[in-house]
Design an enzyme around this catalytic site. Structure first.
Site, PDB file in Angstrom:
ATOM      1  N   GLU A 165      11.467   4.580  -2.831  1.00 46.00           N
ATOM      2  CA  GLU A 165      12.640   4.703  -3.713  1.00 46.00           C
ATOM      3  C   GLU A 165      13.788   5.380  -2.974  1.00 46.00           C
ATOM      4  OE1 GLU A 165       9.528   5.715  -4.071  1.00 46.00           O
ATOM      5  OE2 GLU A 165       9.038   6.175  -6.143  1.00 46.00           O
ATOM      6  N   ALA A 216     -30.445  -2.023  17.673  1.00 48.86           N
ATOM      7  CA  ALA A 216     -30.796  -1.559  19.026  1.00 48.86           C
ATOM      8  C   ALA A 216     -32.095  -2.234  19.437  1.00 48.86           C
ATOM      9  CB  ALA A 216     -30.972  -0.043  19.044  1.00 48.86           C
TER      10      ALA A 216
HETATM   11  C1  AOF Z   1       4.334   7.546  -0.724  1.00 48.87           C
HETATM   12  N1  AOF Z   1       5.329   6.651  -0.581  1.00 48.87           N
HETATM   13  O1  AOF Z   1       6.993   5.422  -1.371  1.00 48.87           O
HETATM   14  C2  AOF Z   1       5.803   6.785  -2.874  1.00 48.87           C
HETATM   15  C3  AOF Z   1       4.748   7.726  -3.042  1.00 48.87           C
HETATM   16  O2  AOF Z   1       2.972  13.694   0.357  1.00 48.87           O
HETATM   17  P1  AOF Z   1       4.168  12.993  -0.142  1.00 48.87           P
HETATM   18  O3  AOF Z   1       5.277  13.911  -0.487  1.00 48.87           O
HETATM   19  O4  AOF Z   1       4.624  11.882   0.773  1.00 48.87           O
HETATM   20  O5  AOF Z   1       3.763  12.340  -1.530  1.00 48.87           O
HETATM   21  C4  AOF Z   1       2.799  11.357  -1.570  1.00 48.87           C
HETATM   22  C5  AOF Z   1       2.564  10.904  -3.002  1.00 48.87           C
HETATM   23  O6  AOF Z   1       3.771  10.484  -3.613  1.00 48.87           O
HETATM   24  C6  AOF Z   1       1.634   9.709  -3.063  1.00 48.87           C
HETATM   25  O7  AOF Z   1       0.284  10.110  -3.081  1.00 48.87           O
HETATM   26  C7  AOF Z   1       2.047   9.060  -4.379  1.00 48.87           C
HETATM   27  O8  AOF Z   1       1.369   9.700  -5.427  1.00 48.87           O
HETATM   28  C8  AOF Z   1       3.531   9.398  -4.528  1.00 48.87           C
HETATM   29  N2  AOF Z   1       4.453   8.259  -4.266  1.00 48.87           N
HETATM   30  N3  AOF Z   1       4.062   8.086  -1.940  1.00 48.87           N
HETATM   31  O9  AOF Z   1       3.675   7.880   0.235  1.00 48.87           O
HETATM   32  C9  AOF Z   1       6.093   6.244  -1.590  1.00 48.87           C
HETATM   33  N4  AOF Z   1       6.587   6.404  -3.900  1.00 48.87           N
HETATM   34 ZN    ZN Z   2       8.447   9.743  -4.234  1.00 53.07          ZN
END
Ligand code: AOF
Ligand code: ZN
Length: 343
Positions: free
Chosen positions: A52, A161
């Site tokens: 986003e 093996a």
């Molecule tokens: C992503 N990419 O485009 C979106 C995600 O550790 P962070 O801050 O990168 O957050 C990861 C979390 O954010 C991920 O597990 C998911 O729940 C949310 N959205 N994550 O890596 C993205 N939109």
């Molecule tokens: Zn996000």
């Protein structure tokens, strides 16, 4: 109709990102107030801006009064990057269409935040497809434990093996390249202590000429014989991080890995570890490389499951059969995977 088409576009964008732990693949499209595409984005891997945020940056002021399509609910948390729900509100987005809710307890809640700020939210379209984009990641976040792939390479008669213990190489180059590509997508490559003590594997991701890939999954060795692993064992090299888990409890090992944000474990044996995982119902997928060769004696790919009668056979559902060089790769799942989403 346009919502479905635009969400499909977000899936295509998401698929351009790398499939690698610990983050999901996500795509986003921003339409301006006149419904023209103003910006697109996809997530490029842990630590880089979310989809986003990429799309908003591409759209600039054209986002005001516009719509954001995104394959996953916008995050609501400050993690490695700032919260996307807030960024969408600040950019003046008035409508958000998402394919599936975020199962990540730390990040979810973006839709509520958006609604609270008067943004129109549409959800639930193509939810299955969206989850399939991140099958292992979704599984890990929904169940709280990593998705486990068990891989083995054996002769047609199931030997890994020969009787003297030698095991290199049963399968050919194409099968081995496939293994490295699959390792590269996982958060951890796991083996039992027996495999390390007898085979001394490196467990790194390498190219056809042996060159190391930039991103290396965590190497995990599980079992009570961890203290016997020598300091000069290849698995202890500085080519990749290594974690020794001196336990015989596979569920405890997976819990430890979940706590380290490992979403997908690639288990490469040996027979004892594979049997322990299978007995506990902890294997989600089997990837078998079968070489057109026969040994007749030697270790089998799988240890004792305690099964004594044919009725108790563990039956698998095959999902793919592909020939790689002279070898055959069979992918199968022990049961159908439809983990319930709790959100
Ligand atoms: C992503 N990419 O485009 C979106 C995600 O550790 P962070 O801050 O990168 O957050 C990861 C979390 O954010 C991920 O597990 C998911 O729940 C949310 N959205 N994550 O890596 C993205 N939109
Ligand atoms: Zn996000």
């Amino acid at each position: 109709m346009r919502d479905v088409l635009m969400l499909r576009r977000t899936f295509a964008l998401a698929a351009q990102g790398p499939q690698a732990d610990p983050n999901p693949r996500v795509g986003a499209v921003i339409l301006d107030a006149q419904a023209h595409v103003a910006g697109e984005g996809f997530h490029g891997g842990a630590g880089t801006p979310h989809a986003e945020a990429q799309a908003l940056a591409a759209a600039g002021p054209a986002a005001r009064g516009g719509t954001c399509y995104v394959s996953l609910e916008p995050c609501n948390h400050t993690g490695r990057t700032p919260p996307c729900a807030q960024a969408l509100i600040e950019a003046g987005i008035v409508r958000v269409v998402v394919a599936s809710r975020d199962p990540n307890p730390i990040a979810r809640g973006g839709l509520e935040t958006l609604r609270r700020h008067g943004v129109e939210v549409v959800e639930g379209l193509l939810a299955q497809e969206s989850r399939a984009l991140n099958r292992e990641w979704s599984h890990a976040l929904i169940t709280g434990r990593p998705f486990v792939t068990w891989k083995f390479a054996s002769t047609l008669d199931g030997r890994v093996a020969a009787a003297d213990g030698t095991s290199r190489w049963i399968t050919g180059d194409a099968a081995r390249a496939d293994v490295h590509a699959r390792r590269a997508r996982c958060g951890a490559v796991m083996v039992g202590t027996g495999t390390v003590l007898t085979d001394d594997p490196a467990l790194t991701v390498r190219g056809p000429d042996g060159e190391l890939a930039q991103r290396q999954p965590l190497r995990v060795v599980m079992g009570q014989r961890c203290p016997q692993i020598r300091a000069d064992a290849r698995v202890r090299s500085d080519e990749a991080p290594t974690l020794l888990l001196p336990t015989r409890d596979p569920a405890a090992a997976l819990a430890e890995l979940a706590a380290r944000e490992v979403r997908h474990v690639f288990c490469e044996g040996g027979p004892t570890l594979a049997a322990a995982l299978l007995r506990e119902g902890l294997i989600d997928e089997v990837v078998a490389y079968l070489a057109p060769a026969l040994l007749g004696a030697g270790a089998g790919s799988l240890g004792d499951l305690g099964i004594t009668t044919i009725e108790d056979t563990v039956r698998l559902i095959p999902t793919d059969v592909t020939q790689l060089g002279r070898d055959i790769r069979v992918i199968a799942t022990p049961r159908r995977h439809t983990p319930k989403e709790s959100c």
